[in-house]
Design a protein around this motif. Structure first.
Motif, PDB file in Angstrom:
ATOM      1  N   UNK A  17       0.589  -1.520   0.046  1.00  0.00           N
ATOM      2  CA  UNK A  17      -0.221  -0.049   0.014  1.00  0.00           C
ATOM      3  C   UNK A  17       0.941   1.459  -0.057  1.00  0.00           C
ATOM      4  N   UNK A  18       1.812   1.299   0.705  1.00  0.00           N
ATOM      5  CA  UNK A  18       2.692   2.396   0.783  1.00  0.00           C
ATOM      6  C   UNK A  18       3.427   3.563  -0.826  1.00  0.00           C
ATOM      7  N   UNK A  19       3.488   4.558  -1.236  1.00  0.00           N
ATOM      8  CA  UNK A  19       3.777   4.306  -1.491  1.00  0.00           C
ATOM      9  C   UNK A  19       5.576   4.824  -2.372  1.00  0.00           C
ATOM     10  N   UNK A  20       6.054   3.588  -2.866  1.00  0.00           N
ATOM     11  CA  UNK A  20       7.457   3.690  -2.972  1.00  0.00           C
ATOM     12  C   UNK A  20       8.107   5.206  -2.674  1.00  0.00           C
ATOM     13  N   UNK A  21       7.715   5.580  -3.987  1.00  0.00           N
ATOM     14  CA  UNK A  21       8.252   6.379  -5.107  1.00  0.00           C
ATOM     15  C   UNK A  21       7.931   7.923  -3.917  1.00  0.00           C
TER      16      UNK A  21
END
Length: 441
Positions: A17-21
Protein backbone atom coordinates in the motif's frame (compact mmCIF):
# COMPACT_ATOMS: atom_id res chain seq x y z
CA UNK A 1 0.15 -5.21 22.13
CA UNK A 2 0.57 -6.12 18.47
CA UNK A 3 1.17 -9.86 17.96
CA UNK A 4 3.88 -11.34 15.75
CA UNK A 5 1.26 -12.43 13.21
CA UNK A 6 -0.27 -8.95 13.13
CA UNK A 7 3.16 -7.39 12.60
CA UNK A 8 3.78 -9.76 9.71
CA UNK A 9 0.48 -8.84 8.05
CA UNK A 10 1.01 -5.11 8.64
CA UNK A 11 4.51 -5.34 7.14
CA UNK A 12 3.13 -7.08 4.06
CA UNK A 13 0.40 -4.48 3.72
CA UNK A 14 2.96 -1.67 3.97
CA UNK A 15 4.76 -3.21 0.98
CA UNK A 16 1.51 -3.33 -0.99
CA UNK A 17 0.00 0.00 0.00
CA UNK A 18 2.74 2.53 0.70
CA UNK A 19 3.87 4.70 -2.21
CA UNK A 20 7.49 3.67 -2.67
CA UNK A 21 8.26 6.55 -4.99
CA UNK A 22 6.87 9.08 -2.54
CA UNK A 23 8.89 7.57 0.30
CA UNK A 24 12.02 7.75 -1.85
CA UNK A 25 11.39 11.47 -2.50
CA UNK A 26 12.51 12.32 1.03
CA UNK A 27 16.14 13.48 0.71
CA UNK A 28 16.74 13.48 4.51
CA UNK A 29 17.76 17.15 4.19
CA UNK A 30 16.16 18.15 7.49
CA UNK A 31 14.37 21.28 6.22
CA UNK A 32 11.23 19.90 7.89
CA UNK A 33 12.75 19.72 11.37
CA UNK A 34 12.36 23.38 12.48
CA UNK A 35 8.74 23.32 11.23
CA UNK A 36 7.72 20.27 13.29
CA UNK A 37 6.23 21.04 16.74
CA UNK A 38 6.60 17.49 18.06
CA UNK A 39 10.26 17.34 17.07
CA UNK A 40 10.95 20.57 18.95
CA UNK A 41 8.82 19.85 22.03
CA UNK A 42 10.16 16.29 22.35
CA UNK A 43 13.67 17.65 22.78
CA UNK A 44 14.66 17.11 19.13
CA UNK A 45 14.01 13.38 18.99
CA UNK A 46 14.40 12.17 15.42
CA UNK A 47 11.55 9.64 15.66
CA UNK A 48 9.17 12.51 16.37
CA UNK A 49 10.13 14.44 13.24
CA UNK A 50 8.70 14.11 9.70
CA UNK A 51 12.06 12.86 8.44
CA UNK A 52 12.23 10.27 11.20
CA UNK A 53 8.69 9.06 10.63
CA UNK A 54 9.28 8.75 6.89
CA UNK A 55 12.41 6.73 7.62
CA UNK A 56 10.37 4.40 9.85
CA UNK A 57 7.66 4.01 7.19
CA UNK A 58 10.28 3.17 4.57
CA UNK A 59 12.08 0.74 6.86
CA UNK A 60 8.82 -1.14 7.52
CA UNK A 61 7.99 -1.10 3.80
CA UNK A 62 11.44 -2.46 2.95
CA UNK A 63 11.17 -5.17 5.61
CA UNK A 64 14.11 -3.80 7.58
CA UNK A 65 12.16 -3.35 10.82
CA UNK A 66 8.90 -4.65 12.26
CA UNK A 67 5.87 -2.35 12.60
CA UNK A 68 6.10 -2.55 16.37
CA UNK A 69 4.71 -0.35 19.16
CA UNK A 70 7.56 2.16 18.77
CA UNK A 71 6.68 2.73 15.12
CA UNK A 72 3.00 3.13 15.93
CA UNK A 73 3.83 5.48 18.81
CA UNK A 74 5.88 7.69 16.53
CA UNK A 75 3.04 7.93 14.01
CA UNK A 76 0.45 8.56 16.73
CA UNK A 77 2.52 11.39 18.18
CA UNK A 78 2.32 13.27 14.88
CA UNK A 79 -0.17 16.17 14.88
CA UNK A 80 -0.79 15.80 11.16
CA UNK A 81 -0.42 19.59 10.89
CA UNK A 82 1.53 19.18 7.63
CA UNK A 83 3.77 22.17 8.33
CA UNK A 84 6.57 20.01 6.91
CA UNK A 85 5.07 20.04 3.41
CA UNK A 86 5.46 23.74 2.45
CA UNK A 87 9.13 23.72 3.52
CA UNK A 88 10.03 20.42 1.83
CA UNK A 89 12.22 21.09 -1.26
CA UNK A 90 11.29 17.68 -2.67
CA UNK A 91 7.55 18.23 -2.26
CA UNK A 92 6.95 15.03 -0.28
CA UNK A 93 3.23 14.45 0.32
CA UNK A 94 3.80 13.57 3.94
CA UNK A 95 0.15 13.80 4.97
CA UNK A 96 -0.93 11.18 2.43
CA UNK A 97 1.79 8.78 3.57
CA UNK A 98 0.89 9.31 7.23
CA UNK A 99 -2.79 8.53 6.65
CA UNK A 100 -1.96 5.44 4.59
CA UNK A 101 0.41 4.15 7.28
CA UNK A 102 -2.07 4.75 10.09
CA UNK A 103 -4.87 3.05 8.17
CA UNK A 104 -2.66 0.08 7.36
CA UNK A 105 -1.83 -0.40 11.03
CA UNK A 106 -5.32 0.18 12.44
CA UNK A 107 -7.06 -2.11 9.97
CA UNK A 108 -4.67 -5.02 10.56
CA UNK A 109 -4.33 -5.13 14.34
CA UNK A 110 -6.68 -6.41 17.00
CA UNK A 111 -7.89 -3.69 19.36
CA UNK A 112 -8.80 -4.23 22.99
CA UNK A 113 -12.52 -4.39 23.71
CA UNK A 114 -12.73 -0.81 25.11
CA UNK A 115 -10.76 0.66 22.19
CA UNK A 116 -12.80 -1.31 19.66
CA UNK A 117 -16.03 -0.12 21.26
CA UNK A 118 -14.86 3.51 21.34
CA UNK A 119 -13.77 3.46 17.69
CA UNK A 120 -17.03 1.83 16.63
CA UNK A 121 -19.04 4.41 18.57
CA UNK A 122 -17.19 7.40 17.14
CA UNK A 123 -16.54 6.32 13.56
CA UNK A 124 -19.62 4.24 12.76
CA UNK A 125 -22.38 5.12 15.19
CA UNK A 126 -21.91 8.85 15.80
CA UNK A 127 -20.15 11.09 13.28
CA UNK A 128 -21.76 9.63 10.12
CA UNK A 129 -25.24 10.30 11.54
CA UNK A 130 -26.37 13.92 11.77
CA UNK A 131 -29.37 13.18 13.99
CA UNK A 132 -27.18 11.41 16.55
CA UNK A 133 -24.73 14.32 16.57
CA UNK A 134 -27.66 16.65 17.20
CA UNK A 135 -28.90 14.46 20.04
CA UNK A 136 -25.49 14.28 21.70
CA UNK A 137 -24.77 17.99 21.42
CA UNK A 138 -28.36 18.69 22.46
CA UNK A 139 -27.67 16.82 25.69
CA UNK A 140 -24.60 18.99 26.17
CA UNK A 141 -26.80 22.06 25.71
CA UNK A 142 -29.25 20.75 28.31
CA UNK A 143 -26.36 20.19 30.70
CA UNK A 144 -25.32 23.82 30.22
CA UNK A 145 -28.80 25.38 30.51
CA UNK A 146 -30.38 23.21 33.19
CA UNK A 147 -28.10 24.22 36.04
CA UNK A 148 -26.30 20.87 36.10
CA UNK A 149 -23.10 22.47 34.84
CA UNK A 150 -23.30 25.14 37.53
CA UNK A 151 -23.86 22.47 40.19
CA UNK A 152 -21.00 20.43 38.75
CA UNK A 153 -18.69 23.38 39.35
CA UNK A 154 -20.11 24.42 42.73
CA UNK A 155 -19.65 20.91 44.13
CA UNK A 156 -16.12 20.90 42.60
CA UNK A 157 -16.81 17.61 40.84
CA UNK A 158 -15.06 19.12 37.83
CA UNK A 159 -11.83 18.73 39.82
CA UNK A 160 -12.15 14.98 39.28
CA UNK A 161 -11.45 15.48 35.58
CA UNK A 162 -7.91 15.75 34.20
CA UNK A 163 -6.84 19.41 34.21
CA UNK A 164 -7.08 19.99 30.47
CA UNK A 165 -10.50 18.28 30.19
CA UNK A 166 -11.83 20.28 33.15
CA UNK A 167 -10.70 23.50 31.49
CA UNK A 168 -12.03 22.39 28.11
CA UNK A 169 -15.45 21.71 29.64
CA UNK A 170 -15.43 25.27 30.90
CA UNK A 171 -14.66 26.88 27.53
CA UNK A 172 -17.14 24.94 25.37
CA UNK A 173 -19.53 27.24 23.48
CA UNK A 174 -23.17 27.52 24.49
CA UNK A 175 -24.91 24.81 22.51
CA UNK A 176 -28.30 25.50 20.88
CA UNK A 177 -31.39 23.40 21.50
CA UNK A 178 -31.92 20.32 19.35
CA UNK A 179 -35.01 21.93 17.82
CA UNK A 180 -32.86 24.84 16.62
CA UNK A 181 -30.30 22.45 15.15
CA UNK A 182 -33.01 20.71 13.15
CA UNK A 183 -34.55 23.93 11.87
CA UNK A 184 -31.80 24.81 9.38
CA UNK A 185 -32.21 26.61 6.03
CA UNK A 186 -31.57 24.85 2.74
CA UNK A 187 -31.49 28.00 0.59
CA UNK A 188 -30.77 31.67 1.32
CA UNK A 189 -31.19 34.43 -1.23
CA UNK A 190 -28.53 37.07 -1.87
CA UNK A 191 -28.93 40.49 -0.27
CA UNK A 192 -29.49 42.06 -3.69
CA UNK A 193 -28.52 40.77 -7.13
CA UNK A 194 -26.74 37.43 -6.85
CA UNK A 195 -23.18 37.62 -8.16
CA UNK A 196 -22.31 34.05 -7.20
CA UNK A 197 -24.20 30.87 -6.44
CA UNK A 198 -22.42 29.01 -3.65
CA UNK A 199 -23.06 25.81 -1.75
CA UNK A 200 -22.24 25.81 1.93
CA UNK A 201 -20.60 22.84 3.64
CA UNK A 202 -22.13 23.12 7.10
CA UNK A 203 -20.23 20.24 8.75
CA UNK A 204 -21.23 18.16 11.76
CA UNK A 205 -19.75 19.92 14.80
CA UNK A 206 -19.98 23.28 13.05
CA UNK A 207 -23.73 22.93 12.53
CA UNK A 208 -24.35 21.78 16.09
CA UNK A 209 -21.85 22.98 18.69
CA UNK A 210 -20.74 25.97 16.57
CA UNK A 211 -24.07 26.73 14.91
CA UNK A 212 -23.80 30.47 15.62
CA UNK A 213 -20.61 30.60 13.52
CA UNK A 214 -22.40 28.83 10.68
CA UNK A 215 -25.23 31.37 10.93
CA UNK A 216 -22.67 34.17 10.79
CA UNK A 217 -21.08 32.57 7.71
CA UNK A 218 -24.42 32.46 5.92
CA UNK A 219 -25.09 36.12 6.81
CA UNK A 220 -21.72 37.19 5.43
CA UNK A 221 -22.23 35.26 2.20
CA UNK A 222 -25.66 36.85 1.84
CA UNK A 223 -24.19 40.33 2.41
CA UNK A 224 -21.56 39.52 -0.22
CA UNK A 225 -24.42 38.99 -2.70
CA UNK A 226 -24.17 35.23 -2.88
CA UNK A 227 -27.18 32.99 -3.11
CA UNK A 228 -26.53 30.03 -0.85
CA UNK A 229 -27.55 26.39 -1.21
CA UNK A 230 -27.17 24.17 1.86
CA UNK A 231 -27.79 20.54 0.82
CA UNK A 232 -29.80 18.59 3.40
CA UNK A 233 -28.12 15.31 2.49
CA UNK A 234 -24.53 16.39 3.18
CA UNK A 235 -22.55 14.51 5.85
CA UNK A 236 -19.49 14.80 8.07
CA UNK A 237 -16.39 15.54 5.99
CA UNK A 238 -14.62 12.37 7.19
CA UNK A 239 -11.47 14.09 8.44
CA UNK A 240 -11.53 12.36 11.81
CA UNK A 241 -11.88 9.01 10.04
CA UNK A 242 -9.10 9.74 7.56
CA UNK A 243 -6.66 10.92 10.21
CA UNK A 244 -7.39 8.00 12.55
CA UNK A 245 -6.90 4.97 10.31
CA UNK A 246 -10.49 4.65 9.05
CA UNK A 247 -10.05 5.46 5.36
CA UNK A 248 -12.93 3.25 4.21
CA UNK A 249 -15.32 5.20 6.41
CA UNK A 250 -13.87 8.47 5.15
CA UNK A 251 -14.39 7.35 1.55
CA UNK A 252 -18.05 6.53 2.18
CA UNK A 253 -18.64 9.96 3.69
CA UNK A 254 -16.83 11.55 0.73
CA UNK A 255 -19.17 9.83 -1.71
CA UNK A 256 -22.21 11.03 0.23
CA UNK A 257 -20.95 14.60 0.11
CA UNK A 258 -20.05 14.50 -3.57
CA UNK A 259 -23.55 13.29 -4.39
CA UNK A 260 -25.12 15.92 -2.14
CA UNK A 261 -23.30 18.82 -3.83
CA UNK A 262 -23.30 17.65 -7.46
CA UNK A 263 -26.79 18.95 -8.22
CA UNK A 264 -26.43 22.36 -6.56
CA UNK A 265 -25.11 24.12 -9.65
CA UNK A 266 -22.82 26.11 -7.38
CA UNK A 267 -19.80 28.09 -8.53
CA UNK A 268 -18.03 27.24 -5.26
CA UNK A 269 -18.43 25.00 -2.23
CA UNK A 270 -17.70 27.14 0.82
CA UNK A 271 -16.22 25.94 4.11
CA UNK A 272 -15.54 27.82 7.34
CA UNK A 273 -13.46 25.19 9.16
CA UNK A 274 -9.85 24.73 8.10
CA UNK A 275 -9.76 21.08 9.13
CA UNK A 276 -12.90 20.19 7.17
CA UNK A 277 -11.87 22.19 4.12
CA UNK A 278 -8.46 20.55 3.95
CA UNK A 279 -9.99 17.08 3.93
CA UNK A 280 -12.70 18.02 1.43
CA UNK A 281 -10.14 19.47 -0.97
CA UNK A 282 -8.32 16.13 -1.03
CA UNK A 283 -11.30 13.92 -1.88
CA UNK A 284 -9.69 13.51 -5.30
CA UNK A 285 -6.71 11.82 -3.66
CA UNK A 286 -8.90 9.75 -1.34
CA UNK A 287 -10.92 8.36 -4.28
CA UNK A 288 -8.21 8.38 -6.95
CA UNK A 289 -8.26 4.58 -7.34
CA UNK A 290 -12.06 4.35 -7.63
CA UNK A 291 -12.93 4.61 -11.36
CA UNK A 292 -16.57 5.48 -10.64
CA UNK A 293 -15.72 8.34 -8.31
CA UNK A 294 -12.31 9.73 -9.28
CA UNK A 295 -13.55 12.28 -11.85
CA UNK A 296 -16.54 13.25 -9.73
CA UNK A 297 -14.23 13.80 -6.76
CA UNK A 298 -11.97 16.03 -8.86
CA UNK A 299 -14.90 18.18 -9.95
CA UNK A 300 -15.95 18.48 -6.31
CA UNK A 301 -12.52 19.46 -4.99
CA UNK A 302 -12.04 22.07 -7.73
CA UNK A 303 -14.93 24.04 -6.18
CA UNK A 304 -13.77 24.04 -2.54
CA UNK A 305 -13.00 27.51 -1.18
CA UNK A 306 -12.65 28.89 2.32
CA UNK A 307 -15.07 31.62 3.42
CA UNK A 308 -12.23 34.15 3.75
CA UNK A 309 -11.09 33.50 0.18
CA UNK A 310 -14.51 34.05 -1.36
CA UNK A 311 -15.02 37.25 0.65
CA UNK A 312 -11.70 38.66 -0.55
CA UNK A 313 -12.44 37.56 -4.12
CA UNK A 314 -15.74 39.46 -3.97
CA UNK A 315 -14.07 42.54 -2.42
CA UNK A 316 -16.21 42.29 0.70
CA UNK A 317 -13.59 44.20 2.69
CA UNK A 318 -13.76 47.09 0.21
CA UNK A 319 -17.51 47.26 -0.37
CA UNK A 320 -18.44 47.01 3.32
CA UNK A 321 -17.29 49.08 6.26
CA UNK A 322 -15.62 46.87 8.86
CA UNK A 323 -15.15 48.57 12.22
CA UNK A 324 -14.55 47.42 15.80
CA UNK A 325 -13.83 49.13 19.08
CA UNK A 326 -10.13 49.89 19.55
CA UNK A 327 -8.23 46.72 20.37
CA UNK A 328 -5.09 44.76 19.57
CA UNK A 329 -5.78 41.72 17.39
CA UNK A 330 -3.58 38.80 16.40
CA UNK A 331 -4.19 35.80 14.15
CA UNK A 332 -3.43 32.12 14.69
CA UNK A 333 -3.33 30.15 11.43
CA UNK A 334 -5.33 26.98 11.10
CA UNK A 335 -2.64 24.49 10.04
CA UNK A 336 -4.79 22.77 7.46
CA UNK A 337 -6.17 26.01 6.08
CA UNK A 338 -2.63 27.28 5.55
CA UNK A 339 -0.69 24.12 4.69
CA UNK A 340 -3.28 22.22 2.66
CA UNK A 341 -5.77 24.81 1.36
CA UNK A 342 -2.92 27.35 0.90
CA UNK A 343 -5.02 30.09 2.48
CA UNK A 344 -3.04 32.48 4.64
CA UNK A 345 -3.30 35.91 3.01
CA UNK A 346 -7.09 36.17 2.77
CA UNK A 347 -7.80 36.15 6.53
CA UNK A 348 -5.10 38.75 7.08
CA UNK A 349 -6.44 41.02 4.32
CA UNK A 350 -9.84 41.00 6.01
CA UNK A 351 -8.34 41.76 9.41
CA UNK A 352 -6.17 44.56 8.04
CA UNK A 353 -9.30 46.11 6.52
CA UNK A 354 -10.95 46.52 9.94
CA UNK A 355 -10.99 50.03 11.32
CA UNK A 356 -9.76 50.86 14.84
CA UNK A 357 -7.79 47.67 15.39
CA UNK A 358 -4.06 47.27 15.83
CA UNK A 359 -3.21 44.03 14.05
CA UNK A 360 -0.04 42.41 15.33
CA UNK A 361 1.42 39.31 13.72
CA UNK A 362 2.47 36.81 16.36
CA UNK A 363 5.75 34.93 16.11
CA UNK A 364 5.25 31.52 14.49
CA UNK A 365 1.56 32.12 13.80
CA UNK A 366 1.85 29.32 11.25
CA UNK A 367 2.89 26.77 13.88
CA UNK A 368 0.29 24.33 15.25
CA UNK A 369 -1.57 25.23 18.45
CA UNK A 370 -1.73 21.57 19.52
CA UNK A 371 -5.43 20.96 18.91
CA UNK A 372 -5.26 18.69 15.83
CA UNK A 373 -8.73 17.15 16.02
CA UNK A 374 -8.78 14.99 19.15
CA UNK A 375 -5.01 15.16 19.63
CA UNK A 376 -5.40 17.44 22.68
CA UNK A 377 -7.40 14.65 24.33
CA UNK A 378 -5.45 11.53 23.33
CA UNK A 379 -2.00 13.15 23.46
CA UNK A 380 -2.67 15.69 26.19
CA UNK A 381 0.89 16.10 27.49
CA UNK A 382 2.43 16.97 24.12
CA UNK A 383 -0.57 19.09 23.18
CA UNK A 384 -0.21 21.22 26.30
CA UNK A 385 3.53 21.70 25.70
CA UNK A 386 2.75 22.99 22.22
CA UNK A 387 -0.06 25.18 23.56
CA UNK A 388 2.20 26.69 26.22
CA UNK A 389 4.69 27.72 23.53
CA UNK A 390 1.87 29.14 21.43
CA UNK A 391 0.56 31.19 24.36
CA UNK A 392 4.04 32.61 24.97
CA UNK A 393 4.05 33.98 21.42
CA UNK A 394 0.43 35.14 21.77
CA UNK A 395 1.07 37.05 24.98
CA UNK A 396 4.02 38.81 23.39
CA UNK A 397 1.61 40.57 20.99
CA UNK A 398 -0.44 41.95 23.93
CA UNK A 399 -3.54 41.10 21.89
CA UNK A 400 -6.98 41.32 23.46
CA UNK A 401 -8.49 39.28 20.61
CA UNK A 402 -7.02 36.09 19.16
CA UNK A 403 -8.57 35.19 15.80
CA UNK A 404 -8.52 31.80 14.12
CA UNK A 405 -10.44 29.94 11.41
CA UNK A 406 -11.08 26.44 12.73
CA UNK A 407 -13.24 25.22 15.65
CA UNK A 408 -10.53 23.01 17.13
CA UNK A 409 -8.02 25.86 17.08
CA UNK A 410 -10.64 28.15 18.62
CA UNK A 411 -11.24 25.81 21.57
CA UNK A 412 -7.52 25.25 22.00
CA UNK A 413 -6.81 28.98 22.14
CA UNK A 414 -9.64 29.42 24.65
CA UNK A 415 -8.06 26.62 26.64
CA UNK A 416 -4.75 28.48 26.53
CA UNK A 417 -6.38 31.70 27.69
CA UNK A 418 -7.89 29.90 30.69
CA UNK A 419 -4.62 28.14 31.53
CA UNK A 420 -2.82 31.49 31.52
CA UNK A 421 -5.49 33.17 33.67
CA UNK A 422 -6.30 35.71 30.96
CA UNK A 423 -10.05 35.13 30.57
CA UNK A 424 -10.91 38.60 31.91
CA UNK A 425 -8.76 40.43 29.36
CA UNK A 426 -8.34 38.20 26.29
CA UNK A 427 -10.83 36.44 24.04
CA UNK A 428 -10.54 33.95 21.18
CA UNK A 429 -12.95 34.25 18.26
CA UNK A 430 -13.58 32.67 14.87
CA UNK A 431 -12.81 35.13 12.08
CA UNK A 432 -16.35 34.78 10.72
CA UNK A 433 -17.87 35.90 14.03
CA UNK A 434 -15.44 38.82 14.23
CA UNK A 435 -16.29 39.90 10.66
CA UNK A 436 -20.00 39.88 11.41
CA UNK A 437 -19.34 41.83 14.61
CA UNK A 438 -17.35 44.37 12.58
CA UNK A 439 -19.90 44.76 9.79
CA UNK A 440 -22.88 45.08 12.19
CA UNK A 441 -21.31 47.68 14.53
Amino acid sequence: MTTAEEKKVIGEQFQLRMDQGELMNCMRCGFCLPACPTYIESGYQEEHSPRGRLALMKAVTDGEIEPDEDVERSLDMCLGCRACEPVCPAGVNYGHLLEEARDTIQQNKKHSAPVKAARNLAFKQLFPHENRMQTLTGLLGFYQRSGIQSLFHKTRLNKLLPDNLATMEKVLPNVPRKKEMKNRPSFVEAESRAVKRVAFFSGCLMDTMFMETNDATIKLLKLADCEIVIPDSQACCGALHGHSGEKAGAAELAKRNIEAFEETGADYIITNAGGCGAFLVEYDHLLKDDPEWADRAKQFTDKIKDITSILVELDFHRTHTLALSEQIVTYQDSCHLRNVMKTADAPRKLLHAMENIDFREMEKADSCCGSAGIYNIVESEMSMKILDTKMKHTKATQAATIVTANPGCLLQMKLGIEREGLSESVRAVHIVDLLLEAVEV
